[in-house]
Design a protein around this motif. Sequence first.
Motif, short mmCIF file in Angstrom:
data_model
loop_
_atom_site.label_atom_id
_atom_site.label_comp_id
_atom_site.label_asym_id
_atom_site.label_seq_id
_atom_site.Cartn_x
_atom_site.Cartn_y
_atom_site.Cartn_z
N ALA A 245 40.31 40.83 44.49
CA ALA A 245 39.13 40.58 43.65
C ALA A 245 39.52 39.91 42.33
O ALA A 245 38.80 39.06 41.81
CB ALA A 245 38.40 41.90 43.37
N PHE A 246 40.68 40.28 41.83
CA PHE A 246 41.18 39.70 40.59
C PHE A 246 41.24 38.18 40.70
O PHE A 246 40.83 37.44 39.80
CB PHE A 246 42.57 40.28 40.31
CG PHE A 246 43.37 39.50 39.29
CD1 PHE A 246 44.32 38.57 39.69
CD2 PHE A 246 43.15 39.69 37.94
CE1 PHE A 246 45.05 37.86 38.76
CE2 PHE A 246 43.88 38.98 36.99
CZ PHE A 246 44.83 38.06 37.41
N GLU B 282 48.02 37.99 34.94
CA GLU B 282 47.02 38.37 33.94
C GLU B 282 47.62 38.51 32.55
O GLU B 282 47.08 38.02 31.56
CB GLU B 282 46.34 39.67 34.36
CG GLU B 282 45.13 40.00 33.52
CD GLU B 282 44.44 41.26 34.03
OE1 GLU B 282 43.20 41.29 33.99
OE2 GLU B 282 45.15 42.18 34.47
N GLY C 134 37.76 31.79 41.15
CA GLY C 134 36.50 31.45 41.82
C GLY C 134 36.63 31.48 43.33
O GLY C 134 35.67 31.26 44.04
N LYS D 251 39.70 36.25 42.87
CA LYS D 251 38.36 35.68 43.05
C LYS D 251 37.70 35.50 41.69
O LYS D 251 37.06 34.50 41.41
CB LYS D 251 37.55 36.63 43.93
CG LYS D 251 36.17 36.13 44.27
CD LYS D 251 36.00 35.87 45.75
CE LYS D 251 34.76 35.02 45.97
NZ LYS D 251 33.97 35.42 47.10
N GLN D 252 37.91 36.49 40.84
CA GLN D 252 37.26 36.45 39.53
C GLN D 252 37.81 35.32 38.67
O GLN D 252 37.07 34.62 38.01
CB GLN D 252 37.50 37.80 38.85
CG GLN D 252 36.85 37.91 37.49
CD GLN D 252 37.50 39.01 36.66
OE1 GLN D 252 38.14 39.91 37.21
NE2 GLN D 252 37.36 38.93 35.36
N HIS D 253 39.13 35.13 38.71
CA HIS D 253 39.72 34.14 37.81
C HIS D 253 39.75 32.74 38.35
O HIS D 253 39.74 31.78 37.59
CB HIS D 253 41.14 34.56 37.42
CG HIS D 253 41.15 35.62 36.36
ND1 HIS D 253 40.95 35.34 35.03
CD2 HIS D 253 41.28 36.97 36.44
CE1 HIS D 253 40.98 36.46 34.33
NE2 HIS D 253 41.19 37.46 35.17
#
Lengths: 397, 88
Positions: free
Chosen positions: A17-18, A48, A24, A20-22
């Motif tokens: 998910a990390f 991160e 896209g 995907k968040q950063h």
Amino acid sequence: MSFLPETENPDALASLAFFKQHFGFLPRVFRAQTARPDLIESQGKLIETLLFGKGSLTRIQKEFILLAVSGANQNSYFPAVHSQALQFLGVKAERSQQVAIDYHQANLAKADVALLDFARKLVLEPQAFTADDVEQLRARGFSEEQILEAVLMVGLTNLLNVVQIGLGTEPDFKPRLLFPPKEVNPAVDSERPMLERPLADESVSADPDAEFVARVKAGDTDAFEELVRRHGRRVYRSLLGILGSAEEAEDALQDAFLKAFQHLPEFEGRARFSTWLVRIALNTGLHRLRGRKDFETLDEDSEDFRPRRIQAWQENPEESYSREELRKLVEQEVMKLPSKYRVALMLRDLEELSTEEAANALGLTIPGLKARVLRGRLMLRESMVSYFAKTSAGVNA
Amino acid sequence: MISCQDFITELGNLLDNDLATEIREQLEAHLAHCNTCQVLYDSTRQTLRIVTDSGSFEYPEPIAEPLVTKIMDRIRAGCELPTTPSKG
């Protein structure tokens, strides 16, 4: 498809998910690691804190290190992934590509060029890396913490590049860039074998030189003479474009052909022979230029060129001059152009290379090449106004 | 409506005839009312024509031939590539 099988692992979703968040989307290189979600998470954590986290270097500086080091590793996977993220940060895709391919031609501040030289040396010549290299960065105004972050970013990029190769991860999307031979980047020792990966698609339908190239490779040295004759003019003009002197061009021409002959075993026909040869010639020319005092001026000018002398020209301006006068005039004014614009203009307009061939030969992106050609043309126009403008009133803009 | 700066940006593509129809139409519309850009376009086009037709930067036989000979002699002699620029 990667080398290792992807496992379906529900625990992996959280770690992914990390990304995907950063980014896209879920980069394949991490999807390929779902057998160990804890390791995906650790890498995510490192990215991160080091890359996204607030540190001493700016986010863009760190991203540019990642681009330049990936470029040095001939890795197009990561520049493609990060190019997307960089667009959200206001960096155009062409610019990211240029930094990955050859950051010396990306219009960067001198301190940032020094930062990337540092990063590149660390990854390409670790055995030659010394305290001096760190001192050079300090001299540029970088703090201890910035230097630490830079070294770690190089390490992180290397980690990611190697993981991608080791897992055999395929690109997430068709990478828009592939890498030209390292020689075109002036920071690197040029005596390495030529690789030929086209930057853009050349239509390599039928290479008219294929037959003679094959003969030379089969041991018929004399066949090389035909190639020298066929391409002498093009190589000569390319070198004239870079070096600006006929005498030097003639000298460099010999070296260029010799080098081509020596490296012919490595030429696999994925680009046209003439493009490959011109790359060698330009690299030979750049190598010579490096020794000159005025080499620094190859840095990109920051401002757009603004045409100033907007006077209408005569209908048929050439008619006022004899053919000989015209020829001399053109040569004189073209030779006055700065090397980087002159060579682009000569390749496109005199040698009539296609945009793709010229971009490949010079190690530029297509927009980069077009910008150089345009600037050369506009500067040339400007200098020729005096000869060709209507004698009656014109307005200097 | 496009500005003169926009026009200059697309000028290269216009000269090379490498434009989508819509953009070409916009550029032509700009030219219709902007004399400065019209002059710029015309004079750049003329520059290009003069450069390509001028027969400049020849590479004639008297220069080319001796170079072919030198190159082939060096290849046949199995010369190593010089590391410093040589004269002649």
